[in-house]
Design an enzyme around this catalytic site. Structure first.
Site, PDB file in Angstrom:
ATOM      1  N   LYS A 195       3.631 -43.186  51.507  1.00 56.70           N
ATOM      2  CA  LYS A 195       2.472 -43.306  50.606  1.00 56.70           C
ATOM      3  C   LYS A 195       1.686 -44.583  50.936  1.00 56.70           C
ATOM      4  O   LYS A 195       2.048 -45.318  51.839  1.00 56.70           O
ATOM      5  CB  LYS A 195       2.949 -43.291  49.149  1.00 56.70           C
ATOM      6  CG  LYS A 195       3.903 -42.121  48.813  1.00 56.70           C
ATOM      7  CD  LYS A 195       3.184 -40.783  48.728  1.00 56.70           C
ATOM      8  CE  LYS A 195       4.105 -39.575  48.794  1.00 56.70           C
ATOM      9  NZ  LYS A 195       4.956 -39.354  47.636  1.00 56.70           N
TER      10      LYS A 195
HETATM   11  C1  PLP Z   1       5.937 -38.428  46.972  1.00 52.63           C
HETATM   12  C2  PLP Z   1       5.592 -37.538  45.849  1.00 52.63           C
HETATM   13  C3  PLP Z   1       6.377 -37.461  44.689  1.00 52.63           C
HETATM   14  C4  PLP Z   1       7.714 -38.123  44.549  1.00 52.63           C
HETATM   15  O1  PLP Z   1       7.723 -39.463  44.832  1.00 52.63           O
HETATM   16  P1  PLP Z   1       9.119 -40.180  45.224  1.00 52.63           P
HETATM   17  O2  PLP Z   1       8.742 -41.633  45.190  1.00 52.63           O
HETATM   18  O3  PLP Z   1       9.469 -39.710  46.588  1.00 52.63           O
HETATM   19  O4  PLP Z   1      10.124 -39.820  44.209  1.00 52.63           O
HETATM   20  C5  PLP Z   1       5.922 -36.666  43.645  1.00 52.63           C
HETATM   21  N1  PLP Z   1       4.787 -35.971  43.738  1.00 52.63           N
HETATM   22  C6  PLP Z   1       4.024 -35.981  44.846  1.00 52.63           C
HETATM   23  C7  PLP Z   1       2.769 -35.184  44.879  1.00 52.63           C
HETATM   24  C8  PLP Z   1       4.419 -36.759  45.940  1.00 52.63           C
HETATM   25  O5  PLP Z   1       3.675 -36.739  47.055  1.00 52.63           O
END
Ligand code: PLP
Length: 405
Positions: A199
């Site tokens: 991210k």
């Molecule tokens: C990455 C992501 C999550 C979960 O995040 P984590 O930090 O990996 O638990 C939830 N929703 C979306 C759309 C994501 O891209």
């Protein structure tokens, strides 16, 4: 392209790149490392001053009144669903086109995810689907800012506002985006972020909930710490041994070590989103010249955060997606697919009886999707490598491809 096709790497030809370009990757600077080391030398490894500092930085970045740092994006979604008081039998509308966590958070609290189809051009939840799926048991909507474009929260609020339905933004893709100048994180009743390394902002694992509501934030804050109302830092200052657990929560705390990294990373968000937009602009320009593939539509007043850059294969290529995907990988381009529609996962089929045909747009789009590499540290050469490989592979698999194209 000159006459004839160049031999694909998958068929033994020379790859566009020698080493694989990933689809996403964190950028960690010496400043980031120094910030983490400084915290390791401090009195606090967890739930100390860096948590509050990171939350204040998130408040400044999102324009929301409150931010609550938690241990992952999934924990943020769980805390948001808890804050919205979703319980057994409550229905929550979730788009089919997302990562499973967007729906799992509803199930954690005993709720029922009701899968909504998406708009074919943006792959964002289709507001008319929310209207169609509303029942007297609908308590919330989890809208997903797919790829980094905020959903049309004005349209969603028009449907949900009067009906007392809480709108949760799964904004895990959209930190740094704006809609009509308003930043992601302040567009819904509750918003959730992830700080996983793919991210925009990385803390290793990490997440946050933002909200303008004190009540929602207080519930999320208590939920991340077992349902206890004061944290260790506050108790230490008060010199008090006393605490009460008033509700069932979890240990979803984020450490000071991680928050130190997050603070340092968040300071570069503007710069990193700007670079992602540059990469996206170059992709769009080049893809405008490739007839058989398309990129997604962005609403006019949106400043996109581009967590992902998905492309959709046209009718003439859709059957060849597996080969195209493998061929791009062989060329050294780390493509990916986001996402398998949630309702098609075996768990949801088994537990909720979902199946093909429930969300036709998401299902059809899934067959056509390929995510191109997208991260702030991509060089101009990386971007051109992606485009060269894309042209080479698409040209090869186009049925009518012939010399002179
Ligand atoms: C990455 C992501 C999550 C979960 O995040 P984590 O930090 O990996 O638990 C939830 N929703 C979306 C759309 C994501 O891209």
């Amino acid at each position: 392209m000159t006459a004839g096709k160049s031999r694909l790497a998958i068929d033994g030809g020379r790859p566009v790149r020698e080493s694989l370009l990933p689809y996403g990757r964190q950028a960690v600077t010496e400043e980031d490392i120094a910030a983490v080391v400084e915290t390791l030398r401090s009195d606090w490894l967890t739930t100390g001053p860096k948590v509050a500092e990171f939350e204040a930085a998130l408040v400044a970045c999102t324009g929301a009144a409150e931010a609550v740092a938690v241990s992952s994006g999934t924990a943020a979604l769980h805390a948001a669903v808890y804050a919205a008081e979703i319980g057994a039998g409550d229905e929550v509308i979730v788009p089919a086109m997302s990562f499973a966590a967007s729906a799992n958070c509803v199930v954690y609290q005993g709720g029922i995810p009701v899968f909504a189809d998406v708009d074919a051009e943006s792959l964002l939840i289709d507001p008319s689907e929310i209207e169609r799926l509303l029942t007297d048991r609908t308590r919330a909507v989890v809208a997903v800012d797919y790829a980094g474009q905020p959903c049309d929260y004005e349209a969603i609020a028009e449907i949900c506002g009067g009906a007392g339905i809480t709108v949760i933004a799964d904004a895990c893709h959209s930190i740094g985006a704006t809609d009509k100048g308003r930043p992601s994180g302040s567009l819904a009743d509750l918003s959730t972020f992830s700080f996983h390394p793919v991210k925009h902002v990385a803390t290793g694992e990490g997440g946050a909930v933002t909200s303008d509501s004190d009540a929602f934030a207080a519930r999320a804050r208590s939920f991340r710490n077992h349902g206890i109302s004061t944290d260790h830092h506050a108790r230490a200052r008060a010199g008090s041994w006393f605490y009460e657990m008033s509700d069932l929560g979890f240990n979803y705390r984020l450490t000071d070590i991680q928050c130190a990294l997050g603070i340092s990373q968040l300071a570069r968000l503007g710069e990193s989103v700007r670079r992602r937009r540059e990469v996206a602009a170059r992709y769009r320009e080049a893809i405008d010249g490739i007839e058989a593939i398309d990129y997604l539509h962005t609403r006019p007043q949106v400043e996109h955060a581009y967590h992902l850059f998905p492309v959709l294969l046209g009718d003439e290529l859709v059957e060849r997606r597996p080969e195209i995907f493998a061929a791009l990988r062989a060329e050294g381009i780390g493509v990916n697919v986001h996402y398998i529609p949630i309702h098609l996962h075996p768990y949801y089929r088994d537990m909720f009886g979902t199946r093909e045909g429930l969300c036709p747009v998401a299902e059809r789009s899934y067959q056509r999707l390929i995510s191109l590499p997208m991260f702030a540290a991509m060089s101009d050469e990386d971007v051109e490598d992606v485009l060269a490989a894309l042209r080479k592979v698409i040209d090869h698999y186009l049925p009518e491809a012939s010399p002179g194209r």
